[in-house]
Motif scaffolding. Structure first.
Motif, PDB file in Angstrom:
ATOM      1  N   SER A  77       0.817  -1.216   0.000  1.00 46.06           N
ATOM      2  CA  SER A  77       0.000   0.000   0.000  1.00 46.06           C
ATOM      3  C   SER A  77       0.853   1.270   0.000  1.00 46.06           C
ATOM      4  CB  SER A  77      -0.931  -0.001   1.211  1.00 46.06           C
ATOM      5  OG  SER A  77      -0.147  -0.134   2.380  1.00 46.06           O
ATOM      6  N   ASP A  78       2.126   1.137   0.394  1.00 46.12           N
ATOM      7  CA  ASP A  78       2.956   2.344   0.397  1.00 46.12           C
ATOM      8  C   ASP A  78       3.669   2.568  -0.941  1.00 46.12           C
ATOM      9  OD1 ASP A  78       4.566   0.179   0.659  1.00 46.12           O
ATOM     10  OD2 ASP A  78       5.689   0.917   2.398  1.00 46.12           O
ATOM     11  N   TYR A  79       3.259   1.782  -1.978  1.00 44.43           N
ATOM     12  CA  TYR A  79       3.778   2.044  -3.314  1.00 44.43           C
ATOM     13  C   TYR A  79       3.058   3.249  -3.891  1.00 44.43           C
ATOM     14  CZ  TYR A  79       4.460   1.638  -8.321  1.00 44.43           C
ATOM     15  OH  TYR A  79       4.762   1.929  -9.619  1.00 44.43           O
ATOM     16  N   PRO A  80       3.659   4.151  -4.600  1.00 40.04           N
ATOM     17  CA  PRO A  80       5.061   4.138  -5.007  1.00 40.04           C
ATOM     18  C   PRO A  80       6.000   4.906  -4.063  1.00 40.04           C
ATOM     19  CG  PRO A  80       3.896   5.815  -6.236  1.00 40.04           C
ATOM     20  CD  PRO A  80       2.893   5.188  -5.302  1.00 40.04           C
ATOM     21  N   ASN A  81       5.412   5.748  -3.228  1.00 36.96           N
ATOM     22  CA  ASN A  81       6.266   6.719  -2.534  1.00 36.96           C
ATOM     23  C   ASN A  81       7.437   6.095  -1.789  1.00 36.96           C
ATOM     24  OD1 ASN A  81       4.701   8.686  -3.560  1.00 36.96           O
ATOM     25  ND2 ASN A  81       3.391   8.892  -1.739  1.00 36.96           N
ATOM     26  N   ALA A  82       7.167   4.956  -1.113  1.00 39.93           N
ATOM     27  CA  ALA A  82       8.216   4.362  -0.279  1.00 39.93           C
ATOM     28  C   ALA A  82       9.333   3.737  -1.116  1.00 39.93           C
ATOM     29  CB  ALA A  82       7.590   3.320   0.637  1.00 39.93           C
ATOM     30  N   TYR A  83       9.130   3.643  -2.429  1.00 36.59           N
ATOM     31  CA  TYR A  83      10.110   2.922  -3.246  1.00 36.59           C
ATOM     32  C   TYR A  83      10.801   3.814  -4.273  1.00 36.59           C
ATOM     33  CZ  TYR A  83       7.562  -0.684  -0.923  1.00 36.59           C
ATOM     34  OH  TYR A  83       6.985  -1.432   0.063  1.00 36.59           O
ATOM     35  N   ILE A  84      10.458   5.075  -4.219  1.00 35.65           N
ATOM     36  CA  ILE A  84      11.073   5.982  -5.188  1.00 35.65           C
ATOM     37  C   ILE A  84      12.526   6.237  -4.805  1.00 35.65           C
ATOM     38  CG2 ILE A  84      11.042   8.382  -5.997  1.00 35.65           C
ATOM     39  CD1 ILE A  84       8.029   8.102  -6.255  1.00 35.65           C
ATOM     40  N   ASP A  85      13.396   6.092  -5.779  1.00 39.29           N
ATOM     41  CA  ASP A  85      14.824   6.269  -5.546  1.00 39.29           C
ATOM     42  C   ASP A  85      15.399   6.980  -6.770  1.00 39.29           C
ATOM     43  OD1 ASP A  85      17.518   6.155  -5.196  1.00 39.29           O
ATOM     44  OD2 ASP A  85      17.619   3.979  -4.874  1.00 39.29           O
ATOM     45  N   GLU A  86      15.397   8.302  -6.674  1.00 40.71           N
ATOM     46  CA  GLU A  86      15.827   9.108  -7.820  1.00 40.71           C
ATOM     47  C   GLU A  86      17.260   8.807  -8.228  1.00 40.71           C
ATOM     48  OE1 GLU A  86      14.048  11.096  -9.626  1.00 40.71           O
ATOM     49  OE2 GLU A  86      12.212  11.219  -8.426  1.00 40.71           O
ATOM     50  N   GLU A  87      18.062   8.435  -7.245  1.00 40.63           N
ATOM     51  CA  GLU A  87      19.495   8.253  -7.478  1.00 40.63           C
ATOM     52  C   GLU A  87      19.805   6.948  -8.214  1.00 40.63           C
ATOM     53  OE1 GLU A  87      23.379   9.951  -5.859  1.00 40.63           O
ATOM     54  OE2 GLU A  87      21.367  10.727  -6.091  1.00 40.63           O
ATOM     55  N   ASN A  88      19.347   5.852  -7.610  1.00 42.18           N
ATOM     56  CA  ASN A  88      19.749   4.540  -8.115  1.00 42.18           C
ATOM     57  C   ASN A  88      18.587   3.667  -8.569  1.00 42.18           C
ATOM     58  OD1 ASN A  88      22.600   4.770  -7.625  1.00 42.18           O
ATOM     59  ND2 ASN A  88      22.068   4.734  -5.444  1.00 42.18           N
ATOM     60  N   GLY A  89      17.394   4.253  -8.580  1.00 38.55           N
ATOM     61  CA  GLY A  89      16.228   3.458  -8.965  1.00 38.55           C
ATOM     62  C   GLY A  89      16.249   3.106 -10.443  1.00 38.55           C
ATOM     63  N   ILE A  90      15.388   2.185 -10.806  1.00 44.43           N
ATOM     64  CA  ILE A  90      15.273   1.787 -12.204  1.00 44.43           C
ATOM     65  C   ILE A  90      14.083   2.532 -12.794  1.00 44.43           C
ATOM     66  CG2 ILE A  90      14.747  -0.152 -13.729  1.00 44.43           C
ATOM     67  CD1 ILE A  90      16.347  -1.896 -11.840  1.00 44.43           C
ATOM     68  N   PRO A  91      14.303   3.247 -13.912  1.00 37.01           N
ATOM     69  CA  PRO A  91      13.204   4.056 -14.465  1.00 37.01           C
ATOM     70  C   PRO A  91      12.027   3.176 -14.891  1.00 37.01           C
ATOM     71  CG  PRO A  91      15.031   3.934 -16.013  1.00 37.01           C
ATOM     72  CD  PRO A  91      15.513   3.316 -14.735  1.00 37.01           C
ATOM     73  N   GLN A  92      10.827   3.679 -14.663  1.00 40.85           N
ATOM     74  CA  GLN A  92       9.595   2.984 -15.055  1.00 40.85           C
ATOM     75  C   GLN A  92       8.661   3.982 -15.724  1.00 40.85           C
ATOM     76  OE1 GLN A  92       9.120  -0.274 -14.659  1.00 40.85           O
ATOM     77  NE2 GLN A  92      11.005  -0.643 -13.484  1.00 40.85           N
ATOM     78  N   PRO A  93       7.841   3.599 -16.691  1.00 40.58           N
ATOM     79  CA  PRO A  93       7.757   2.260 -17.256  1.00 40.58           C
ATOM     80  C   PRO A  93       8.989   1.906 -18.088  1.00 40.58           C
ATOM     81  CG  PRO A  93       6.402   3.758 -18.514  1.00 40.58           C
ATOM     82  CD  PRO A  93       6.901   4.527 -17.326  1.00 40.58           C
ATOM     83  N   GLN A  94       9.085   0.638 -18.422  1.00 41.29           N
ATOM     84  CA  GLN A  94      10.232   0.131 -19.140  1.00 41.29           C
ATOM     85  C   GLN A  94       9.847  -0.256 -20.563  1.00 41.29           C
ATOM     86  OE1 GLN A  94      13.337  -0.241 -19.170  1.00 41.29           O
ATOM     87  NE2 GLN A  94      13.975   0.451 -17.129  1.00 41.29           N
ATOM     88  N   SER A  95      10.854  -0.679 -21.308  1.00 38.93           N
ATOM     89  CA  SER A  95      10.580  -1.009 -22.697  1.00 38.93           C
ATOM     90  C   SER A  95      11.583  -2.036 -23.198  1.00 38.93           C
ATOM     91  CB  SER A  95      10.680   0.254 -23.547  1.00 38.93           C
ATOM     92  OG  SER A  95      11.955   0.828 -23.375  1.00 38.93           O
ATOM     93  N   ALA A  96      11.271  -2.597 -24.339  1.00 34.31           N
ATOM     94  CA  ALA A  96      12.192  -3.502 -25.018  1.00 34.31           C
ATOM     95  C   ALA A  96      11.998  -3.331 -26.509  1.00 34.31           C
ATOM     96  CB  ALA A  96      11.905  -4.946 -24.623  1.00 34.31           C
ATOM     97  N   LEU A  97      13.074  -3.455 -27.267  1.00 29.28           N
ATOM     98  CA  LEU A  97      12.974  -3.249 -28.700  1.00 29.28           C
ATOM     99  C   LEU A  97      13.946  -4.177 -29.418  1.00 29.28           C
ATOM    100  CD1 LEU A  97      12.595   0.334 -30.161  1.00 29.28           C
ATOM    101  CD2 LEU A  97      13.303  -1.581 -31.550  1.00 29.28           C
ATOM    102  N   VAL A  98      13.454  -4.811 -30.461  1.00 29.81           N
ATOM    103  CA  VAL A  98      14.285  -5.720 -31.251  1.00 29.81           C
ATOM    104  C   VAL A  98      14.242  -5.275 -32.703  1.00 29.81           C
ATOM    105  CG1 VAL A  98      14.597  -8.119 -32.003  1.00 29.81           C
ATOM    106  CG2 VAL A  98      13.729  -7.640 -29.698  1.00 29.81           C
TER     107      VAL A  98
END
Ligand SMILES: [Zn+2]
Ligand SMILES: [Zn+2]
Length: 1014
Positions: free
Chosen positions: A375-396
């Motif tokens: 329930s504490d998503y997203p605020n408790a998991y935001i990490d501007e420094e080392n977080g992984i950007p979301q949303p994500q993508s893939a391309l071939v």
């Protein structure tokens, strides 16, 4: 979660199995038994060896010279792009730090000895006991999986031997190990070994490893940390703590257990070490560019290739060759495309939003929360420094003609942790982008559907009460395959899959085209697969769509063209295995429709790029996964966008984002990629005109309905039946129902209706509610006949017709029954050419005749109805009449026959009567003293008399005029004198005798009996 980290992937099944052999030994061997068995086997070997001694000696003789320089160096492998330019070296100089043996702590040395070669200090380079055990295991398992080598042998193999035939290499390894032991001390051998051994991530030697994993120098390592490092080297890519923390700690405990057993450490030291809380360093960034491409080459394709080769056979050997073998790997990567693709994927403006999330922390929280977002998503998991950007993508990006992968995007901003997800290997739901592959193309191939065939977009209920809907929530009714596929309607796709293609056949085709997750042997296909419920990777999608792009021929996608060993010998070369998995005809029809997606529907964002392009978009119901597959004849590209954990967010209007981002990629790629057209229509495909609502040959009714179009079919499977769904019906406008025999003709219209097949109406089980039906249900003919028009209860006693003046028709009737509102008189030419009866007159309820004037010569049928206020009609009365050619005839001269003078309170009145002979009269006019005072329309009033009132005593002149179309004739004037002294009452009458005197006399004589004429 379905995501897999590097290097595990769908292609890594063999790797997993290989792995298990190391982690879970299947049996333990009693030492005593082992020694005896080994001895027996050695005797056998010696006996057999006598016969093969020559061979073995020749192997040993061909071994390279022992080379001290090679023992010092590490020969990492090199990666080249498609232009054969070197793009990466799989280790960097700073990742190896040489330290003398005196500086390597004793416990670290002992840790390696305990796990890798516990009799190191006792043997002379070869451990016969260990070798015997390995031979035993290999015989038992029928393979060469076990390769128990001493530290000395490992050093020799890593430093000097090329991959080659395993037995030959083993012999050389033993031969050289024995020499090495003679020439160097145990300390020197151990020092060389510990300084060149690979710890994964391109890290070599214990010092670099200590810094990499613990951010410490070897002198600072604890016993537990030392044991952990010793545990990593077996298969560094798997046993390292950044890839598998738990696994690496289990390995550490194994090392510590061995150390305790061998007396290197006390039980107390052991207990303390196993309970130590290890603190790892932050993972360092990778040392090579284009990691999303090279990670796939190294950890997937190279491993697959090398483990397939008998020289390597195991994952352990494969990684050893990659990190120590000096291989040259020539890849298919287009460096320009790759760097542009990475640049595009990293642009935040091409995503609906960007948030940086600590995914490790979030995954742990999700696991602790039964797989749901905390329930504490997203605020408790935001990490501007080392977080992984979301949303994500893939391309071939790949070349469908050769199967060469040109560029790979595994996500945005490759993170510091080199175990970044390669998201093109993450199975995600493809949504509608799967439809052409699984639902349609094999139906095209077998002629079960053409582009102009029709599918029913109406509510359906699938297994377990599944009630699918379209994206927009409506049901379009009968639609062509072209429209259904290009606009991506769900229900038609499900029907195409379940009713035409077949569940098993569709899945089989998808699997053969390249979708590994669609193998029908492994799971039972469901109807929902037609709209993308089954997950698929972007890489597999590129494989499948490459078949459309390459005229039905599958060329296996690959990233490695050629591998050379350290001496330049080619040890692997990609071999093309073209396979026609879809007919050219089916490909042509598919391409024709999917090009519409770019020009007119959901991938319009890709239009106007100056070349033919086909595409299919996909969005899952809940907008969690966005797919786009697009291709030209010389390029296939697939794209996925979504969050690393599905529930993290939605992406609305997904096709905008996917087309927008892909357009950025194409704009650059098309600068150098030549423009190519899709193949022309093959012989086996014809374009046929069909009714677009039935898919059958059109009729005139279909044309009038405006539902005729031409589209592609297999030549041998064109529709042969004629549309019977478009029908013409008579509708009563008043009721909207089928016209009945009593509906008034002026309320009856002919309409073309669409008699669509039966359908069901949605109930409350549908997500968007009950009471909905296909749109074209509105076009169906009414089932019931008009219920407001019935027969009016009345009869005509007679209905006659006669001609007047040879050109008018006088109709008269008498009627019995309820009072009608009015009478409706129709006229119709007999023996006509189907002309409708024409309503010529509506007459008041009291009418009993009608003069139909100036009717052209001919035979006519007159029909008369009595009509009530609702328009209900009586049974008709019918009469027939013929008019011949008309001869001009003046009306006869009228004669004033009688007159009569009366008086009352208002004064004197004169009533005159006249008659005439000869041809009919249309109009009579009464003149008094030359002035018109009255007109009689003979069709409405057939009386021939007129009363002139309010007269004063005087003498008046009356005259009658008769007129028809041929002219006018007039009577003589009659003078009538009214005397002042006339008594009240009848004052006189007269008959026309021509003389006024006589008139007066006669009037005088028979004033009271004026009817008695002479
Ligand atoms: Zn039709
Ligand atoms: Zn009606």
């Amino acid at each position: 979660m379905a995501e897999k980290k590097v290097p595990l992937s769908s292609s890594q099944k063999s790797a997993d199995q290989e792995n298990k052999k190391f982690r879970f030994p299947k049996f333990k061997i009693n030492r005593k038994t082992l020694k005896i068995t080994a001895l027996v086997i050695l005797i056998l070997i010696v006996a057999a060896g006598l016969s093969v001694a020559g061979v073995l000696i020749s192997y040993a003789a061909s071994a390279p010279e022992l080379d001290p320089a090679a023992l010092e160096a590490v020969e990492a492998s090199y990666i080249f792009d498609r232009e054969e330019r070197e793009i990466a070296q799989l280790h960097a100089a700073e990742n190896r730090v040489i330290v003398p043996i005196e500086e390597i702590p004793k416990q670290l040395q002992e840790a390696f000895i305990a796990i890798e070669d516990e009799r190191f200090h006792k043997h002379k380079g070869v451990d016969l006991l260990g070798l015997g055990r390995a031979v035993l295991v290999n015989i038992r398992e029928g393979s060469f999986a076990q390769g128990a080598s001493t530290i000395t042998q490992q050093l020799i193999r890593n430093a000097m031997l090329d991959p080659g035939k395993r037995i030959e290499r083993k012999v050389q390894e033993i031969w050289l190990a024995l020499q090495l032991e003679r020439r160097y001390s145990k300390e020197e051998i151990l020092e060389m070994y510990l300084n060149r051994i690979c710890f994964g991530h391109g890290v070599y030697g214990v010092e670099a490893a200590a810094r990499f994993y613990f951010d410490k120098s070897i002198g600072e390592l604890s016993l537990a940390e030392s044991a952990l490092l010793a545990g990593v080297v077996r298969i560094p890519e798997y046993d390292n703590p950044f890839y598998d923390k738990e696994g690496s700690i289990n390995r550490m405990k194994l090392v510590l257990g061995n150390m305790k057993r061998l007396g290197y450490i006390s039980p107390e030291e052991y207990e303390e070490a196993v309970s130590e809380e290890l603190i790892f360093a932050e993972p360092k960034s990778v040392t090579y560019p284009y990691p999303y491409f090279i990670d796939y080459v190294v950890h997937h394709e190279l491993i697959d290739i090398l483990t397939e080769m008998p020289e390597f056979g195991s994952i352990e050997d494969a990684y050893e060759a990659i990190y120590n073998g000096g291989l040259k790997v020539f890849t298919t990567m287009n460096t320009d495309y790759q760097s542009h693709l990475e640049d595009v994927l990293n642009r935040p403006g091409l995503y609906p939003q960007t948030i940086y999330i600590n995914m490790t922390k979030l995954r742990e929280a999700v696991n602790a929360n039964n797989g749901r977002l905390p329930s504490d998503y997203p605020n408790a998991y935001i990490d501007e420094e080392n977080g992984i950007p979301q949303p994500q993508s893939a391309l071939v990006l790949a070349d469908p003609k050769s199967g060469e992968v040109l560029a790979l995007g595994g996500g945005r901003e490759y993170s510091k942790n080199r175990n970044e997800l390669l998201r093109y290997l993450s199975p995600r739901q493809p949504g509608s982008s799967i439809k052409p592959v699984i639902a349609y193309c094999s139906a095209f191939e077998r002629g079960l559907l053409g582009a102009g065939s029709v599918l029913d977009d109406s509510p359906l209920i699938g297994p377990q009460g599944w009630r699918p809907e379209n994206y927009a929530g409506n049901f379009l009714g009968m639609v062509t395959v072209r429209r259904a596929l290009s606009w991506s309607y769900n229900i038609p796709a499900i029907r195409a899959y379940t009713e035409h293609t077949g569940l098993q056949e569709g899945a089989e085709k998808a699997y053969r085209m390249g979708l590994n997750t669609y193998n029908p042997q492994e799971s039972v296909p469901l109807p929902s697969w037609a709209i993308g419920s089954r997950e698929v990777t972007a890489l597999d999608m590129a494989q499948a769509y490459s078949v459309f792009a390459n005229n039905g021929i599958r060329m296996n996608l690959h990233t490695v063209r050629r591998i050379e060993d350290r001496n330049g010998n080619v040890i692997y070369e990609h071999e093309a295995e073209p396979e026609q998995v879809l007919s050219r005809e089916a490909v042509f029809i598919t391409n024709s429709i999917l090009q519409d997606v770019v020009t007119s529907t959901t991938a319009r964002g890709l239009s106007g790029l100056g070349r033919p392009l086909a595409a299919k978009t996909g969005t899952t119901d809940d907008a969690r996964d966005i797919y786009l597959a697009t291709y030209a004849p010389n390029l296939v590209a697939t794209f996925w966008m979504g969050y690393d954990i599905k529930d993290m967010g939605k992406i609305t209007s997904g096709w905008n984002w996917s087309s927008g981002l892909m357009r950025e990629v194409f704009t650059e790629v098309f600068k150098t990629l030549p423009r190519e057209n899709f193949p022309a229509s093959p012989e086996g495909v014809v374009r046929v005109e069909v009714c677009t609502k039935s898919g059958l040959r059109p009729t005139e009714l279909c044309r009038e309905a405006g539902t005729v179009g031409a589209d592609y079919f297999l030549r041998n499977h064109v529709p042969r039946l004629t549309c019977d769904l478009h029908v013409e019906v008579e509708i009563c406008e008043a009721s909207g129902l089928l016209a009945g025999e009593h509906c008034p003709p002026d309320q009856v219209v002919k309409e073309i209706r669409f008699n669509r097949p039966e359908f069901i109406v949605t109930d409350g089980g549908w997500p968007r509610g009950a009471g909905r039906k296909p749109l074209d249900a509105e076009e169906m003919p009414p089932e019931e006949t008009c219920d407001i028009h019935f027969e009016f209860p009345a009869v005509f006693l007679y209905f006659t017709a006669s001609t007047t003046a040879g050109r008018h028709v006088l109709l008269t009737w008498e009627y019995s029954g309820e009072a009608p509102k009015e009478f409706h008189l129709y006229r119709q030419t007999k023996n006509n050419n189907g002309d409708e009866a024409e309503l010529i007159k509506k007459l008041g309820k009291n009418a009993n005749s009608h003069h139909d004037r100036n009717v052209p010569p001919g035979t006519y049928i007159y029909t008369l109805y009595a009509v009530d206020k609702h328009g209900n009609r009586s049974q008709p009365a019918v009469v027939e009449v013929t008019l011949h050619e008309h001869q001009p005839q003046l009306p006869g001269k009228p004669e004033i026959r009688e007159w009569n003078v009366e008086t009352d309170d208002s004064g004197y009145k004169v009533t005159i009567k006249w008659d005439y002979e000869g041809s009919p009269v249309d109009w009579f006019r009464v003149y008094r003293d030359g002035r018109l005072i009255h007109t009689v329309n003979t069709s409405e009033d057939d009386r021939r008399e007129y009363t002139d009132t309010n007269l004063e005593p005087d003498t008046y002149r009356y005259q009658i005029e008769a007129e028809n179309d041929d002219g006018i004739s007039k009577s003589d004037e009659v003078k009538i004198t009214i005397k002042d002294e006339e008594p009240s009452g009848k004052s006189g009458d007269g008959h026309f005798f021509g003389g006024s005197l006589l008139d007066r006399l006669r009037g005088f004589l028979s004033a009271s009996f004026w009817r008695l004429t002479i």
